[in-house]
Design an enzyme around this catalytic site. Structure first.
Site, PDB file in Angstrom:
ATOM      1  N   HIS A 159     -17.474  94.780  50.280  1.00 39.23           N
ATOM      2  CA  HIS A 159     -17.261  93.698  49.185  1.00 39.23           C
ATOM      3  C   HIS A 159     -16.199  92.767  49.867  1.00 39.23           C
ATOM      4  O   HIS A 159     -16.631  91.683  49.601  1.00 39.23           O
ATOM      5  CB  HIS A 159     -16.821  94.403  47.883  1.00 39.23           C
ATOM      6  CG  HIS A 159     -16.749  93.524  46.947  1.00 39.23           C
ATOM      7  ND1 HIS A 159     -17.706  93.200  45.648  1.00 39.23           N
ATOM      8  CD2 HIS A 159     -15.418  92.617  46.488  1.00 39.23           C
ATOM      9  CE1 HIS A 159     -16.988  92.341  44.876  1.00 39.23           C
ATOM     10  NE2 HIS A 159     -15.842  91.902  45.374  1.00 39.23           N
ATOM     11  N   GLU A 160     -15.122  93.317  50.207  1.00 41.25           N
ATOM     12  CA  GLU A 160     -14.133  92.337  50.596  1.00 41.25           C
ATOM     13  C   GLU A 160     -14.328  91.777  51.916  1.00 41.25           C
ATOM     14  O   GLU A 160     -13.847  90.418  52.006  1.00 41.25           O
ATOM     15  CB  GLU A 160     -12.564  93.249  50.714  1.00 41.25           C
ATOM     16  CG  GLU A 160     -12.191  93.814  49.480  1.00 41.25           C
ATOM     17  CD  GLU A 160     -12.273  92.718  48.272  1.00 41.25           C
ATOM     18  OE1 GLU A 160     -12.100  91.684  48.440  1.00 41.25           O
ATOM     19  OE2 GLU A 160     -12.306  93.440  47.128  1.00 41.25           O
TER      20      GLU A 160
END
Length: 410
Positions: A174-175
């Site tokens: 996600h990051e």
């Protein structure tokens, strides 16, 4: 535009907002630790009062002014139109999941996963996504986030739990989506106000696309499972790709937003948006927030909330005065499905590339159609360019509907 907005806010009010955000954070930490909403209420009421004064600096409805800080040009009625459609579609899917909760086993992702092994695995996976050499790093934190100090300095963080692997794995991916957006901005925009993501929803579309459409997909696990077996042989040597795929896609209503699956996550956001709007449109008193929260959790997810620490106090956003931010999480999730639809049409062999551990085509497509522009265009103009039209929940509902059918059947 940024300057015109900033100059409307008196210096004294800006200082009060900053101070209230800091003191609100401290009050929230203590209140959550002791499950004490009454102790947090004065800080919450102060933040709401200050945000009302802030919104009054602009010639738009109060909640629209708050939304505009995160998704410029978007209005509450536009968000409601998207969320009302999501509620109808997702509640049907949640009912189907509830009738078949035992169909998916995620035990392979639970057990003991030593920290050093997780760190090595996450760094290895993130490194395959195509960040330029020497421009990024990955570090541990309590709540994952990504920061860009420049297009050549991308800081990623993730959270590790030695008892389970899924959080660090999907959180890292996600990051990475956020980080790739910032790294992909045209270097010619560096050191200008245009050298950042266009809006919160567009930024979230990139993190959610990498986390969900890529990281929860079967092709990715054809590539990633050998890495898991190499890192944690005692846990994964006897586990096949289908078992891991089903495990990372397990769907079940839960109390905590950041741990929610693809289907239930947007309902956590719809709940928060509706409560925020009711607060600022004088339909809900701050003191009544816990009861209203619990009622919506019961209605939308079928869950009873045991205490405010895992209920209305679970997120830090309201403590810091970040009203209007929550909707962008679900809007980004919706946009990710729209963008994914176009990516797959433009790159027919994407699955085969992922199986081989090749992610360059996806990264470069996003860079060409979205990342490189930074903030050159308005969010609505940018969404039309990258997604082919305005925010539309239907591609997302089709995407999650097909996954529920695959995993849980009729």
């Amino acid at each position: 535009r940024d300057w015109e907005k900033a100059r409307r806010v008196p210096t004294e009010l800006a200082a009060e907002l900053a101070h209230a955000a800091a003191s609100g954070y401290a009050a929230w930490l203590q209140a959550r630790a002791t499950s004490d909403f009454a102790g947090f209420l004065p800080a919450l009421e102060q933040n709401i009062a200050l945000k009302r004064r802030y919104a009054a600096c602009f010639d738009v409805p109060t909640y629209d002014a708050l939304l505009d800080d995160f998704e410029p040009g978007l209005t509450a009625p536009e968000v409601s139109a998207v969320f009302d459609r999501l509620k109808v579609g997702l509640r049907l899917l949640i009912e189907r999941i509830g009738a078949n909760t035992g169909a998916v086993d995620d035990s392979c992702l639970k057990g003991h996963f030593p920290l050093d092994g997780q760190q090595a695995l996450m760094t290895r996976i993130a490194g395959r996504f195509g960040f330029a050499s020497g421009v990024w790093r990955l570090d541990p934190t309590a709540h994952p986030f990504a920061r860009s100090l420049a297009t050549t300095d991308i800081r990623l963080t993730t959270r590790y739990d030695e008892r389970k692997l899924e959080g660090a794995l999907l959180g890292t991916i996600h990051e990475c989506g956020h980080g790739l957006y910032e790294e992909g901005i045209d270097p010619l925009l560096e050191r200008t106000p245009l050298a950042s993501g266009c809006s919160a929803a567009l930024h979230e579309s990139q993190s959610r696309l990498w986390e969900n459409q890529l990281g929860r997909g079967r092709p990715f696990w054809r590539f990633a499972l050998p890495l898991l077996r190499e890192t944690f042989p005692e846990r994964f040597n006897g586990v096949d790709e289908e078992t891991v795929y089903r495990a990372v896609n397990k769907m079940e209503p839960s109390l905590i937003r950041v741990e929610a699956d693809e289907v239930t996550y947007p309902m956590h956001i719809v709940l928060r948006f509706e409560l925020e709007r009711d607060l600022f449109e004088d339909r809900l008193a701050p003191a009544d927030l816990p009861d209203a929260w619990n009622a919506k959790m019961r209605e939308y997810l079928g869950i009873e909330v045991p205490d405010v620490a895992v209920g209305v106090l679970q997120d830090v956003h309201w403590a810091e005065g970040l009203f209007g931010y929550f909707p962008t999480y679900a809007l980004g999730t919706v946009l990710a499905a729209q963008i994914w639809q176009r990516v797959r049409a433009d790159i027919p062999d994407l699955d085969e590339q992922f199986i081989r551990g090749e992610f360059t085509a996806l990264r470069e497509w996003a860079r060409e159609h979205l990342h490189r522009f930074g903030r050159k265009f308005t969010p609505k103009e940018t969404i039309a360019r990258v997604a082919g039209g305005p925010i539309d929940p239907e591609p997302f509902l089709r995407y999650v509907g097909a996954k529920v059918e695959d995993l849980y059947g009729a």
